[in-house]
Design a protein around this motif. Structure first.
Motif, PDB file in Angstrom:
ATOM      1  N   GLN A  20      57.821 -14.596  39.688  1.00 16.80           N
ATOM      2  CA  GLN A  20      58.152 -13.281  40.238  1.00 16.80           C
ATOM      3  C   GLN A  20      58.642 -13.371  41.683  1.00 16.80           C
ATOM      4  OE1 GLN A  20      58.542 -10.550  38.554  1.00 16.80           O
ATOM      5  NE2 GLN A  20      57.931 -11.663  36.693  1.00 16.80           N
ATOM      6  N   VAL A 185      49.972  -5.188  38.851  1.00 18.99           N
ATOM      7  CA  VAL A 185      50.836  -5.260  37.671  1.00 18.99           C
ATOM      8  C   VAL A 185      50.146  -6.082  36.595  1.00 18.99           C
ATOM      9  CG1 VAL A 185      53.133  -5.846  36.814  1.00 18.99           C
ATOM     10  CG2 VAL A 185      52.846  -5.218  39.219  1.00 18.99           C
ATOM     11  N   ASP A 186      50.208  -5.602  35.370  1.00 13.85           N
ATOM     12  CA  ASP A 186      49.667  -6.335  34.226  1.00 13.85           C
ATOM     13  C   ASP A 186      50.534  -7.568  33.990  1.00 13.85           C
ATOM     14  OD1 ASP A 186      48.823  -7.314  31.805  1.00 13.85           O
ATOM     15  OD2 ASP A 186      49.055  -5.439  30.695  1.00 13.85           O
ATOM     16  N   SER A 188      50.448  -9.758  31.780  1.00 15.50           N
ATOM     17  CA  SER A 188      50.725 -10.119  30.387  1.00 15.50           C
ATOM     18  C   SER A 188      52.044  -9.516  29.903  1.00 15.50           C
ATOM     19  CB  SER A 188      49.578  -9.660  29.478  1.00 15.50           C
ATOM     20  OG  SER A 188      49.518  -8.237  29.403  1.00 15.50           O
ATOM     21  N   ARG A 189      52.643  -8.632  30.690  1.00 12.61           N
ATOM     22  CA  ARG A 189      53.935  -8.051  30.335  1.00 12.61           C
ATOM     23  C   ARG A 189      55.036  -9.093  30.501  1.00 12.61           C
ATOM     24  NH1 ARG A 189      54.092  -2.523  33.753  1.00 12.61           N
ATOM     25  NH2 ARG A 189      56.051  -2.241  32.586  1.00 12.61           N
ATOM     26  N   SER A 190      56.222  -8.794  30.010  1.00 12.68           N
ATOM     27  CA  SER A 190      57.317  -9.752  30.105  1.00 12.68           C
ATOM     28  C   SER A 190      57.740  -9.925  31.561  1.00 12.68           C
ATOM     29  CB  SER A 190      58.514  -9.274  29.287  1.00 12.68           C
ATOM     30  OG  SER A 190      59.149  -8.176  29.921  1.00 12.68           O
ATOM     31  N   GLU A 192      60.604  -9.839  32.836  1.00 15.73           N
ATOM     32  CA  GLU A 192      61.634  -8.859  33.187  1.00 15.73           C
ATOM     33  C   GLU A 192      61.012  -7.504  33.511  1.00 15.73           C
ATOM     34  OE1 GLU A 192      63.119 -12.226  31.002  1.00 15.73           O
ATOM     35  OE2 GLU A 192      61.626 -10.711  30.390  1.00 15.73           O
ATOM     36  N   GLU A 193      60.029  -7.091  32.721  1.00 13.98           N
ATOM     37  CA  GLU A 193      59.347  -5.817  32.983  1.00 13.98           C
ATOM     38  C   GLU A 193      58.617  -5.865  34.318  1.00 13.98           C
ATOM     39  OE1 GLU A 193      58.001  -3.859  28.817  1.00 13.98           O
ATOM     40  OE2 GLU A 193      57.030  -5.756  29.330  1.00 13.98           O
ATOM     41  N   ILE A 194      57.924  -6.957  34.542  1.00 18.72           N
ATOM     42  CA  ILE A 194      57.186  -7.091  35.798  1.00 18.72           C
ATOM     43  C   ILE A 194      58.134  -7.051  36.986  1.00 18.72           C
ATOM     44  CG2 ILE A 194      55.747  -8.662  37.168  1.00 18.72           C
ATOM     45  CD1 ILE A 194      54.607  -9.696  34.488  1.00 18.72           C
ATOM     46  N   VAL A 197      59.261  -3.486  37.846  1.00 20.21           N
ATOM     47  CA  VAL A 197      58.215  -2.710  38.511  1.00 20.21           C
ATOM     48  C   VAL A 197      58.116  -3.109  39.984  1.00 20.21           C
ATOM     49  CG1 VAL A 197      55.724  -2.305  38.604  1.00 20.21           C
ATOM     50  CG2 VAL A 197      56.905  -2.309  36.402  1.00 20.21           C
TER      51      VAL A 197
END
Length: 217
Positions: A20, A185-186, A188-190, A192-194, A197
């Motif tokens: 990230q 932020v969770d 475990s999300r993808s 791209e999603e992270i 956000v």
């Protein structure tokens, strides 16, 4: 001059901080910002030596000595690297900062959150990030990711599950205490999603509108 921005990434080992941080760096560069990536410990030559001691030394390191070594790295790193970058107007994206000390040494080593936090703030002369991204992941899931990497564990990664559960709880407690600074932020999300956000929150910190975020996808 464009003001500097200090963003730190926190979370347990295996949560995806490096990925990230790299994605955020790419996005900020695409928007014309000068970016420096760094980490603690190990963001300077002195820090690299300290990192080898606290993470890879084969013998025992006393808990208080460990906390003091992290603080020494932080004092040097902030004074010689981070503050000059922020004063130039750069974006500093950093893997781990004082919240890791509070979690790992304060809770994991049971040295006390306030004592370790005070030590860290003294070492950093009170510098807090503009934004701290906490990538939250269950320790069992994080351990599975680390196992899949097939790399030797460092001293902290090798600690037992109870240690990592205490670290996770302390990270979440820190985030609850300072919601204006933290983004949880969770993990475990993808990826791209992270990343999206995180960009949305960074845009708010920079006082940009939401449209600015979508243009860099």
């Amino acid at each position: 001059m464009t003001r500097g921005l200090f963003v730190t990434f926190e979370g347990g080992d295996g949560a995806g901080k490096t990925t990230q941080a790299q994605l955020l760096e790419q996005w900020m560069i695409s928007r014309g910002r000068a970016v420096v990536r760094t980490r603690e410990p190990g963001g300077t030559e002195v820090g690299t030596l300290i990192r080898d001691i606290v993470l890879h030394h084969r013998g025992e390191v006393a808990a208080r000595a460990e906390a003091l070594l992290y603080a020494a790295d932080r004092a040097h790193h902030i004074a010689t690297f981070v503050r000059p970058a922020l004063e130039r107007g750069d974006v500093v994206i950093q893997d781990r900062y004082l919240d890791s000390s509070v979690a790992y040494q304060g809770a994991g080593r049971v040295l006390g959150r306030e004592e370790v936090r005070d030590l860290s703030l003294w070492a950093a002369e009170g510098l807090l990030p503009d934004l701290t991204v906490l990538l939250d992941l269950d320790p069992a899931a994080a351990r599975a990711r680390l196992d899949a990497d097939e790399k030797p564990f460092d001293r902290l990664e090798a600690e037992k599950e109870a240690f990592h559960q205490a670290v996770r709880s302390e990270f979440l407690a820190s985030a609850a205490a300072e919601p204006e600074r933290f983004l949880v932020v969770d993990a475990s999300r993808s990826p791209e999603e992270i990343a999206r956000v995180i960009r949305e929150r960074v845009a708010l910190v920079l006082e940009d509108g939401p449209d600015e975020v979508g243009r860099a996808d």
